[in-house]
Design an enzyme around this catalytic site. Sequence first.
Site, PDB file in Angstrom:
ATOM      1  N   CYS A  73     -22.984  -7.645 -18.364  1.00  0.00           N
ATOM      2  CA  CYS A  73     -21.738  -7.760 -17.610  1.00  0.00           C
ATOM      3  C   CYS A  73     -20.692  -6.813 -18.197  1.00  0.00           C
ATOM      4  O   CYS A  73     -20.540  -6.733 -19.421  1.00  0.00           O
ATOM      5  CB  CYS A  73     -21.168  -9.173 -17.721  1.00  0.00           C
ATOM      6  N   GLY A  92       0.795  -1.222   0.000  1.00  0.00           N
ATOM      7  CA  GLY A  92       0.000   0.000   0.000  1.00  0.00           C
ATOM      8  C   GLY A  92       0.828   1.274   0.000  1.00  0.00           C
ATOM      9  O   GLY A  92       0.291   2.360  -0.190  1.00  0.00           O
ATOM     10  N   CYS A 111     -26.092 -13.007 -20.188  1.00  0.00           N
ATOM     11  CA  CYS A 111     -25.788 -14.318 -19.613  1.00  0.00           C
ATOM     12  C   CYS A 111     -26.638 -14.632 -18.386  1.00  0.00           C
ATOM     13  O   CYS A 111     -26.603 -15.738 -17.868  1.00  0.00           O
ATOM     14  CB  CYS A 111     -24.313 -14.421 -19.265  1.00  0.00           C
ATOM     15  N   CYS A 134     -18.798 -12.956 -19.299  1.00  0.00           N
ATOM     16  CA  CYS A 134     -20.149 -12.996 -19.858  1.00  0.00           C
ATOM     17  C   CYS A 134     -20.223 -13.988 -21.018  1.00  0.00           C
ATOM     18  O   CYS A 134     -21.144 -14.795 -21.108  1.00  0.00           O
ATOM     19  CB  CYS A 134     -20.542 -11.598 -20.314  1.00  0.00           C
ATOM     20  N   CYS A 142     -27.724  -9.903 -15.679  1.00  0.00           N
ATOM     21  CA  CYS A 142     -27.163  -9.577 -16.989  1.00  0.00           C
ATOM     22  C   CYS A 142     -28.157  -9.977 -18.083  1.00  0.00           C
ATOM     23  O   CYS A 142     -28.691 -11.089 -18.078  1.00  0.00           O
ATOM     24  CB  CYS A 142     -25.841 -10.312 -17.180  1.00  0.00           C
TER      25      CYS A 142
HETATM   26 ZN   LIG Z   1     -23.310 -11.330 -18.566  1.00  0.00          ZN
END
Ligand SMILES: [Zn+2]
Lengths: 256, 296, 224
Positions: B284, B50, B262, B290, B259
């Site tokens: 997506c 970090g 999909c 996807c 989605c």
């Molecule tokens: Zn998708």
Amino acid sequence: MIIPLLKVTNLSKSYDNIVGCKNISMSLYPGEVLGIVGESGSGKTTLINCLSGNLEPDRGKIIFNINNKETDFLNISESEKRKFIRTDLAFVHQNPRDGLRLNVSAGGNIGEKLMSVGYRHYGNIRSLATKWINKVEIDKSRIDDLPITFSGGMLQRLQIAKNLITSPNVIFMDEPTGGLDVSVQARVLDLIRSLVNELNLTVIIVSHDLAVIRLLADKMIVMKNGTVIESGLSDQVLEDPQQEYTQLLVSSVLHV
Amino acid sequence: MRKTNNVIKIKDFKVDKGLPFDQEYNFAYLDENTKKMIRRAIIKALCIPGYQVPFASREMPMPYGWGTGGVQVTASCLTKRDTLKIIDQGADDTTNAVSIRNFFKKTSNIKTTEITEKATLIQTRHRIPETPLKKKQIFVYQVPIPEPLAFLEPKVSETIKMHSLSEYGAMHVKLYEDISKNGHIETAYAYPVKTNDRYIMDPSPIPKFDNPKMNNSPAIQLFGAGREQRIYAIPPYTKVKSLDFEDYPFDPFKAEHACDICGSKNTYLDEIIVDDAGNKSFICSDTDFCNKRKNK
Amino acid sequence: MIEVKKVNKSFTLFNQNNAKITVFKNLNFEVNPGEIVALKGPSGIGKSSILKMIYGSYIIDKGAIIINNKNIATLSAQEILKLRKTSIGYVSQFLKVIPRISALDVIMEPLLNSGDNKNNAYKKSIKLLKDLNIEKNLWHLSPLTFSGGEQQRINIARGFIKDLPYLLLDEPTASLDSRNRDIIINLIKAKSNRGVSIIGIFHDEYSRKKLNVREIDLNIETKH
Ligand SMILES: [Zn+2]
Ligand SMILES: Nc1ncnc2c1ncn2[C@@H]1O[C@H](COP(=O)(O)OP(=O)(O)OP(=O)(O)O)[C@@H](O)[C@H]1O
Ligand SMILES: [Mg+2]
């Protein structure tokens, strides 16, 4: 015997060839209000900037003693110093814009101080901020407003709330009413006075207004050319000044 | 802030093959000394999770804002055996992704892929793939502004001090403001995190939905900021916690939709205007994920 | 008891050709518990100055003023602050009015400052306001607009609210009508009966008589 909360010995700071403050020694006890007066350029601000950690002095000693814990302010690590400043000290600037974030709401400004010392509960932060907004006589409906929508006096009161919310042990104020209209000054002074009494605050306040000092300070020091030329109880210094300069200062000011 | 210009050409899934390998360049464009210097910065960054390590960013044959920081980190990590995947907002076929992929094809002749599992090195802008990252993968983020404190404190000398002393209280001010204005934390992108319980870090402008994926990930995560000349990193299996309040815990919000391609219910979706009537479709943002799901 | 021993006081006015005003040399007197001492002498002889030296507002050039076995002349500022808080009440010639602070708050303040609780301080202050014959509708107003006599009584209330062993009174009965003057005289008597050492400046024979004071004539004491 009580131990001073703050003990300063032979503190000096110069800027290149110009003397900021020279060989300053003083002590401050819990619950005392110390006034610093002097003409402009006499070193008042240099002195409180050194004491509050905003400036690094050239020489001298600054010892804080808080809850029986001694802090050698000029001989601790940077991180310890910043932590100490964060938790034990507070600084009220003359211009509230220097002590506030103007793009953050009133509540966020006050809350930041809490968050900086570890508060992570929104509800608690919010309710403490509300309480303090009220305490400094700002309507609590203004908590989410940006400071730019506030008047000068409100801004100063907001800055005071921000500084006091974490119960610091020593509060520095540099001309806290300096930039305000006379009518507004009185109200801010009232507020400071009542908070000082109610919370038994320990305060170092710089002002060239002797009326402010008379109203707020238990003790005072008079500075000239970077040195302390007279010090004592404020009523004593104002009523029976021992130095020519102080007499001039006192007599040239209209009495309240 | 949600990008809708990122209309993904789903039918046209094949990406072009890119330009032929050009032997004139040193492998992956940068000279070996520069790569060494950047690798040293990366190793330091991995040792201090970090923490922003300064590095001497090179001029790249692309403008700042096109991921020059990420490209330099990728170039320095790349070996001939690597398989590279480049994504921009989850998609492999946007201009930015295509041009960076072509850049590496031309300068290093390595294999590329669009399949997350097959890649050994992935460079990304604004997303973490839905397919979980694995051991031995290197994941490189393009970073525009590495300093999470920048909006609070303009002075770099001061932010450096704030990091070194863990003076992070003010970071919560922004979250406080969000809650007091909106009743919840509004910050949706570049949502700040604390890495390994120590440094507060800007995760680059990924949606906060992706934040939990950074936590305890088996992959190496590297962040490169070209213009700002900073590299930082999250070593594998490192705690990454999104900032929040006790009474307003972090919430990796996503749209309440599945989605439209999909049917996935737990992936990050792009909102796309599909016709002149302003009808919307949700798909997506991770095109690879996807497609795989759709083809199953 | 209060002991004033061989005290010298002078003022140097630097801004007026360093003019030196000698107020007194070798001043000696003492005040026993329960005793009321009245300082006497013409205007400008130094009556108020004595009270201010005892209270620490004026520097003591030479000599000693002993209270509670402590010498005011050598005490530090915070020791004097502490002594004031715990031992010395002072009623000045005029009330220092702070705008916007109500009469009630002015009176309560010394109690609150020494840690008394608000409720207690409130009750005590109300009682004193009643005893002093201050009209109820004035309690919550700032004394700024009060008459001289009303201001003087608020000033006295502020000085009398705490039970302190020493009281310094600078013309407490000036500007009062005879009825209110008698009220004040009775309050002073009550303090005295409780063993408080009191030094006062009383402009009128009547008050001095009623209070059965021991007079110290500064014309004689400071002949030099
Ligand atoms: Zn998708
Ligand atoms: N702060 C001061 N600075 C300079 N001179 C002072 C100061 N206070 C008092 N004096 C001078 O000291 C002398 C005594 O003054 P003081 O006020 O003690 O007199 P007093 O007896 O109380 O008079 P009165 O009866 O008019 O109140 C006067 O000459 C006065 O001018
Ligand atoms: Mg007098």
